[in-house]
Each structure stands twice: as structure tokens, then as C-alpha cells.
Design a protein around this motif. Sequence first.
Motif, mmCIF file in Angstrom:
data_model
loop_
_atom_site.group_PDB
_atom_site.id
_atom_site.type_symbol
_atom_site.label_atom_id
_atom_site.label_comp_id
_atom_site.label_asym_id
_atom_site.label_seq_id
_atom_site.Cartn_x
_atom_site.Cartn_y
_atom_site.Cartn_z
ATOM 1 N N ILE A 76 42.505 48.576 41.246
ATOM 2 C CA ILE A 76 42.705 50.004 41.022
ATOM 3 C C ILE A 76 42.704 50.172 39.519
ATOM 4 O O ILE A 76 43.678 49.862 38.841
ATOM 5 N N GLY A 77 41.563 50.596 38.988
ATOM 6 C CA GLY A 77 41.372 50.545 37.544
ATOM 7 C C GLY A 77 41.301 49.091 37.125
ATOM 8 O O GLY A 77 40.485 48.331 37.617
ATOM 9 N N GLN A 78 42.185 48.683 36.233
ATOM 10 C CA GLN A 78 42.241 47.300 35.783
ATOM 11 C C GLN A 78 43.368 46.518 36.470
ATOM 12 O O GLN A 78 43.596 45.355 36.148
ATOM 13 N N THR A 79 44.065 47.167 37.404
ATOM 14 C CA THR A 79 45.205 46.541 38.055
ATOM 15 C C THR A 79 44.789 45.870 39.351
ATOM 16 O O THR A 79 44.192 46.494 40.225
ATOM 17 N N MET A 80 45.110 44.596 39.473
ATOM 18 C CA MET A 80 44.753 43.834 40.661
ATOM 19 C C MET A 80 45.867 43.921 41.696
ATOM 20 O O MET A 80 47.044 43.778 41.370
ATOM 21 N N ALA A 81 45.486 44.190 42.949
ATOM 22 C CA ALA A 81 46.440 44.248 44.047
ATOM 23 C C ALA A 81 45.881 43.470 45.235
ATOM 24 O O ALA A 81 44.675 43.340 45.393
ATOM 25 N N VAL A 82 46.764 42.962 46.063
ATOM 26 C CA VAL A 82 46.350 42.211 47.250
ATOM 27 C C VAL A 82 45.923 43.183 48.338
ATOM 28 O O VAL A 82 46.648 44.129 48.660
ATOM 29 N N VAL A 83 44.741 42.957 48.919
ATOM 30 C CA VAL A 83 44.259 43.818 50.001
ATOM 31 C C VAL A 83 44.276 43.087 51.350
ATOM 32 O O VAL A 83 44.442 43.714 52.390
ATOM 33 N N ASP A 84 44.113 41.776 51.338
ATOM 34 C CA ASP A 84 44.136 41.002 52.590
ATOM 35 C C ASP A 84 44.790 39.659 52.313
ATOM 36 O O ASP A 84 44.121 38.683 51.962
#
Length: 443
Positions: free
Chosen positions: A281-289
Motif C-alpha cells: 500500500i504505497g511503500q508499506t508492505m503488508a501480509v496478504v496471504d
Amino acid sequence: MKKRHWFGAGGTALLAAAALTGQVATPHIPLPVPRMPTTAILPATQALFDGYVTDGKMPGIVGAFGVGDGPTQFVTAGHIATTPGAPDAGPDTLWRVYSMTKPVTATAAMILIEERKIGLDDPVSKYIPGFAHMRVLTGPDSLDSRPAARPITIRNLLTHTAGLGYNIVTKGPLLKEYERLGILPESVNVAAEVKMRAVRPKTLAEFADRVATLPLIADPGTKWSYSIGLDVMGRVIEVASGLPFDAFVDTRIFAPLKMRSSFWQVPASEAGRLATNCTFIGQTMAVVDPAATSVFLQKPSFPYGGAGLVMSARDYDRFLHMLQNGGTLDGVRIASSATIHLMMSNLLPAGVTFTQVAPGTGGTTAPVPLGFGAGGSVYLADKPGGASKGTYGWGGAAGTIAWVDPVKHVRGTVMVNYFPADQWPTRTDIPAALSRDYARFRR
């Protein structure tokens, strides 16, 4: 759209390992390539991968680079998840390859073409009768349609020229119909799967029959448009072979090539090797799976020939090695050299061109004219100082990359897992690093 030149420099750079012995690699004949540490052979590539992880651009990354029949060079960095204590990423880590499934499905189709159980220019309706009377949209803003000028052929399915849509690129009323009928042949995560599975067909046969009821975006054989063609091809393979699609792939490709880390559903016993998939999300990494609860631990509604596989870098390298060698590996022949050459040649119908695909889908563009073979793009000319005419490959929606240069006998696989595929310029960064590594051996 930005160009992503990931075939060219990468292909030529892989000659570095052969240069260590002063020999040019050739297929079928094992070469005495020294078993040196990867960092000694590909230091620039290793530094690039380390930087990706250090800079927080991805949890982990694995590259598999091969020259002829010499030992594959694996470059690894980081871990398989963002959680503390996650295992290191390595050659046997499992990754969602998404659209890199397409060349595997195409190979299965080519095997049946070689055996004369399928004809390249057969109408699809020969195998799936519902495709006998297709219609074509008269405009993008409604579902109004007219009869198609010609039937869809097997060639059209393999080259994305059937006029079929894809929920990742289709828009307007047709997209709503795809969603209503559950023409959603992919897995994202458990939350999304609950919604997709509620409307998705329960079998590959039902999926293909539903697709046949939808209007096309163009007359078959007139336009390249990224599509569910390889998913429909899976049903053709079932009908022509008499085996379930996944069973055919498993028995005719994975088992003989000893690809023991290639799955349509990751077994619970192998879950500890599965990488976590992330999104930005933009430059922010998040876990999706998350790997521990991944949707790929569930049995899919049916095997998705366009996006369904989870594989290791070691396995995908073996698949590419077979293509590089013209259909054979370790004394086992999957298909004839003529069949593999045909697969990796330009199969587009006359008058149709391929130039690029939407960002984030995993495809590629190149600095030379491109054609399209069975399930992947093909160089139509040599790149000066780079990849050869005939270089073939494709990528995946979660950032994976694969290519094979059958003239220089080199290949490359890059495994990462994050959305969108073009979040970082890996398709330019990695070939450039490989090129620097190669240059060290030319001084």
C-alpha cells in the motif's frame, strides 16, 4: 508504460559460469563448471538481492540461474515470511507462481499436439461443444453481441488470441458477467476465496461450459488480449487425454522431471516451506496471504491452468532446463525437440502482434520485437549483446520471473511473492546485475 527488459541482459549474463572454464555451454553434455560459492560467481546479483531485503522491499528472494547442463547457481536472500525466526528463503522454498503456470499448461498441450490427440488449429468446439457458436461484443458498454466471424482454435487459447477476457484486465458489463458466473480462476487469500468459491464453478468442465456462454471481446485470431485461455486449455487437455488436467501435468511433466515441489494444493506436511505473500500500500508492505493459513493449503475449486501452481525455484529451473534442452532432462524426454521449438516460436495468427501486457500481471515487454508462443512471449530478433532470437518466458502476478534462451542455452528463474508484480523494478535491476557479473569474466 515503462519498459521492463528482463530477458536480454539476464540471458547473456548467465554465460558467466561457463566463462569460468573458458567453455561455452551446450545442452545435453555436462560441463565441468566449478562448484564455486554463488557469491563468487554472481556477487552483483547477490548484493542486489541482499539490498532488496535490507531495504524492506521484500521478505526474501531466490534466483536460479543455469548455463547448459552445468550446476544451477542459486542466489538467495532473506526469509520466507516477515515474522521473527522465519526460515531462510532457499532453493526449495515454495512460491505462488501464478501466471508462470501458463507455460506448464502450454507444455502439457504441446505433448498432446505431438501425440496427435489435439490439433494446433482444431476448433475448441471439437473438445468442448459449447464453444461452437460464439458471439462477439459490439461495444464495451453493453453485452450486445453478434456472431463470431470464425471459431476459436487451440492456437488461439495458447496465444491469448481467442477473444476471451480475464477478470484482472476486463472492464465494464463483461467484467460483471465474469464475476457473476464465477469466472475467477485464481486464489488470493482465505477471505477472498470465501467470496470467489461461492460463485465459482465446482469443476473445470463446468468452468469451461460457463465461459462458452459469454461474449468475446474480439473475433478469434484478430487481437492479442491477456485471457483465461490457458484455463480453458486445461479442460481441453482433460478431454483429449482422458485424465484430469492436474493428473496429466503431474504424471507427464512433474513426475518424470522429478519436480517434487510443484503443487496445485500445498500438502500440510510441506506448509513450513511455503512463503508468505505480501502486498504494498504505497511503500508499506503488508501480509496478504500468511503461509500458515494460506489459501493454497486448501484444495482449489479445480486446477487453474493459468495461475494455480505453487513451486520451488529448483523445480521451475528443472522445467526451464527441459525447455532449454529441447524437451529432455537427465535422460528423460518429455517432448520432441521439434515440439518444444514449435512451442517457443511465434504462434500468433497472421496479422496479430504482441507488444506488452498491463503492469502487475507478470508479463513482459522487451527492447526488440516480440511474438507469442504457447503460453509465453518470444523474442523475434536478437538483442545486441543480449538475449537471442527465440528467447521465451513469462512472469507471475506476485513478482516471479522466468526465461530461457535456447540458443545460448541459458535460463533464469526469480522467485518472490508480493503484489503488485511491478512494485519494484526487478525486471531491469536483476538483468543489469547479472550483466555486471558477466562482465567480470570478459575483462
